[in-house]
Design a protein around this motif. Structure first.
Motif, short mmCIF file in Angstrom:
data_model
loop_
_atom_site.label_atom_id
_atom_site.label_comp_id
_atom_site.label_asym_id
_atom_site.label_seq_id
_atom_site.Cartn_x
_atom_site.Cartn_y
_atom_site.Cartn_z
N ASN A 1 -12.52 -7.50 33.08
CA ASN A 1 -11.70 -6.50 33.76
C ASN A 1 -12.58 -5.52 34.52
N SER B 1 2.69 -8.26 32.22
CA SER B 1 2.95 -8.24 33.66
C SER B 1 2.10 -9.24 34.42
N ASN B 2 0.83 -9.38 34.06
CA ASN B 2 -0.05 -10.28 34.81
C ASN B 2 0.42 -11.73 34.70
N GLN C 1 -7.11 -10.32 31.06
CA GLN C 1 -6.06 -9.51 31.66
C GLN C 1 -4.66 -10.00 31.29
N LEU C 2 -4.53 -11.28 30.93
CA LEU C 2 -3.21 -11.82 30.59
C LEU C 2 -2.73 -11.33 29.23
#
Length: 685
Positions: A622, A380-381, A369-370
């Motif tokens: 995810n 954003s993460n 997710q990063l």
């Protein structure tokens, strides 16, 4: 409700940007300088003062060593700047120290650098914001009484600004940064003019004060240790120098040259401000003491302690008072922009941490997710995780700058040293094959620069560890190995999953054989779960069958299409365009279009999933399938079928007795029928 949430998000973050608009977020040098240099420039607000604070342990007489300490810090800073100019030309991809160490020294060295930088970025935000709150608290008592809460609020505001995108946040932060540089440089210039040309004496508010020494008659090893400790603390001025090498992709073309020019500008400005403040501080008689003992040990000219009600002005405020006069407009301007730049210094970490996190996620050392860009094309993460870590540190240490500084700069000098060592090996490797004389001379010069930088930063690292370990640096020495092992564990998990899911070449695999029972099969890549879902869908003998993928990245979509055709999979593949990098919405729109075309037909969506057996493994994959199922369940005429693929870790749960849960008594057999603690035979699956 979703419209209200989306409207709120747009008000806070701004409109979503298409992937094709990424080039519009690149920075020219005039914006990149305040974006990436605010941390290094703001350190002149506390690094010179901390040198004097440490030396004051031996009394004001020890201030005579401060020019030598400051000179050593300046030499180290210029060396590091020169070294990193070689880095940005050799490794312009944005990996910075992590990429240099990984490529030349191996993955473990790269992970060590990454661990050090991640910790240091979090500390940068905590230290900068806490120090800025101290400046504001000096003028507003309410802020001083609630500085922890206000510091966390400032972190939240910085987070919201950075979620709006790097270019927009850079423009917002550029004006205060340039005001700070202009104000401090003008103060230094005017002070030197008054002192050297007009011959006017400068008098700081603490001129003539004295400090009762905590240690008397220091000599030999004890004095050397104190000087080394002052030097280690003063090296906080170097934090942030590495940020430009991590942010090269954010520059406009030519990226490497623009980054190197910005790095040189930052180094020259920082050195000028650092040296100027130390010089004017000594000439104007600035006297400071450790805040913990200032009320007792800081003595007025008449020999009396200042007392508990005394507020010790920061060194910049004292120099500004000496140069411009107390309570003048220019004095207030310098104090105000200094407090502001300390808040904005955290922005360097907000640009460095997410980019490094994205690269580590791409290399499968951090959750995937990063690596995902948000609506404004920022990572954003990573921004949110950085803010959470900094807020936690501020809360845990009560926004106390002195305590936080003891944790500081260990990580950055670990990365400096390993990076410069890696660059020496880089040039050595290239020299083995290069025959052009001019290029060889350039490489040899670069190797000397990086070699000297590696030796100097390595020595500083030893000094920092030696002098700060018992004062709090041990916490960082524990945090870095923990982070290192965590990233190794994440990589091991992803590697195991990839090996387990790898689809063999050819049609002979059992997962391709028709099993029994279609419409739409969702595809992310060609692996065993995808092949099983296709087989299951074909076995259902649907009227029509197609595979659907969402095209977030053009290169990945092209590779998927090429592999699909190469394998000769007998199902047509449709790739839906997603300019805003969304997964759920394009699929929902496509399903709705099929329903509009044939309202009486049923659309069946097959979602391949793999099942894990540990709670923490869910965090590493995810949840787009879960979100999509939740949305599709409310669409009339749409059936959702999950096609699971159990990973090895899920096998540990097989045969485990089912725990009692609400609703169990409504099943055909309860615990009394199936055996206490045993699963009902009707739900055994």
């Amino acid at each position: 409700m979703s419209k209200v949430t989306d409207l709120t998000k747009r008000l806070l973050v701004g409109r979503a940007l298409r992937s094709t608009e990424l080039h519009g977020q690149l920075l020219p040098k005039r914006i990149a300088l305040p974006v990436f240099a605010s941390d290094a420039l703001s350190s002149v607000a506390y690094a010179p003062q901390e040198i004097l604070v440490i030396l004051s342990i031996a009394g004001v007489a020890a201030y005579t060593f401060s020019p030598w300490v400051a000179g050593a810090v300046i030499v180290i800073m210029l060396t590091v700047v020169a070294s990193y100019r070689q880095n940005v030309h050799a490794y312009p991809s944005g990996g910075g120290d992590y990429e240099v160490a990984t490529t030349n020294l191996g993955p473990n060295a790269g992970l060590t650098v990454a661990s050090a930088l991640l910790v240091d970025y979090v500390l940068t935000v905590a230290v900068s914001v806490a120090n800025g709150v101290d400046y504001v608290g000096a003028a507003i008592p309410f802020v001083g009484q609630h500085k922890t809460g206000l510091a966390i609020v400032i972190v939240v505001l910085l987070t919201m600004m950075n979620l709006r995108g790097i270019r927009e946040s850079g423009i917002a932060f550029a004006i205060p940064t340039y005001l700070f540089m202009g104000a401090v440089l003008f103060m230094i210039g005017w002070g030197l003019f008054r002192l050297l040309l007009l011959g006017e004496p400068l008098r700081a508010p603490t001129y003539g004060f004295d400090v009762r020494p905590e240690q008397v008659d220091l000599a030999g090893f004890a004095m050397a240790f104190l000087i080394l400790r002052a030097f280690a603390t003063g090296c906080a001025a170097l934090t942030g120098v590495e940020a430009i090498s991590n942010g090269v992709p954010a520059f406009k073309k030519p990226k490497s040259r623009n980054a190197a020019t910005t790095l040189l500008m930052m180094g020259l400005i920082a050195v000028t401000m650092f040296g100027g403040i130390i010089y004017l501080g000594l000439k104007s008689g600035v006297t400071v003491a450790d805040p913990a003992v200032a009320a007792r040990d800081l003595l007025r000219p008449d020999g009396t302690p200042v007392g508990p009600g005394y507020y010790q002005d920061p060194i910049i405020s004292q120099v500004a008072s000496a140069v411009f006069g107390p309570d003048t407009v220019l004095f207030l301007v310098v104090s105000a922009v200094t407090a502001l730049i300390l808040f904005l210094a955290a922005n360097t970490a907000f640009n460095g941490f997410p980019v490094l996190g994205s690269i580590l996620a791409q290399d499968r050392y951090l959750p995937r997710q990063l690596h995902t860009r948000g609506d404004r094309l920022a990572f954003s993460n990573g921004i949110v995780i950085l803010a959470a870590g900094a807020g936690l540190l501020i809360w845990a240490f009560d926004a106390d700058v002195s305590r936080l500084l003891n944790l500081y700069i260990v990580g950055v000098f670990v990365s400096f040293t390993l990076s410069q060592t890696g660059m020496v090996r880089h040039w050595t490797r290239l020299l083995r094959t290069e025959t052009d004389r001019a290029k060889r001379l350039h490489m040899q010069r670069s190797r000397v620069i990086n070699g000297f930088g590696g030796v100097m930063t390595g020595l500083v690292l030893l000094v920092v560890l030696f002098t700060k370990f018992t004062h709090g640096a041990y916490i960082v020495c524990i945090a870095m190995p923990v982070l290192f092992l965590m990233m190794k564990g994440i990589r091991h998990h992803y590697d195991s999953v990839a090996a387990e899911l790898a689809a063999p070449e050819g049609d002979g695999d059992l997962s391709m054989l028709p099993a029994r029972n279609h419409a739409i099969v969702l595809v992310s890549k060609v692996h065993k779960p995808t092949l099983r879902a296709l087989s299951y869908a074909r076995a259902t003998r649907p009227s029509t069958l197609e595979a659907v993928s969402v095209g977030v990245d053009q290169e990945e979509s092209a590779r998927l299409r090429e592999e699909w055709d190469r394998r000769g999979i007998p199902v047509p593949l449709k790739i839906l365009d997603s300019p805003y990098r969304e997964i759920t919405r394009p699929i929902l729109e496509y399903v709705k279009s099929l329903r509009r075309r044939s309202p009486r037909d049923v659309v069946t969506v097959y979602i391949p999933e793999y099942v894990v057996g540990r709670w923490w493994e869910h965090l590493l994959h995810n949840q787009s399938a879960l979100r999509l199922k939740g949305r599709l369940l409310f669409k009339p005429g749409v059936m959702v079928t999950s096609v699971p693929w159990q990973l090895e870790s899920a096998g540990r749960l097989q045969g485990r007795p089912e725990r009692y849960a609400p609703g169990l008594v409504r099943r055909p057999y309860g615990p009394s029928d199936a055996g206490e603690g045993q699963a009902s035979p009707h739900i055994k699956a």
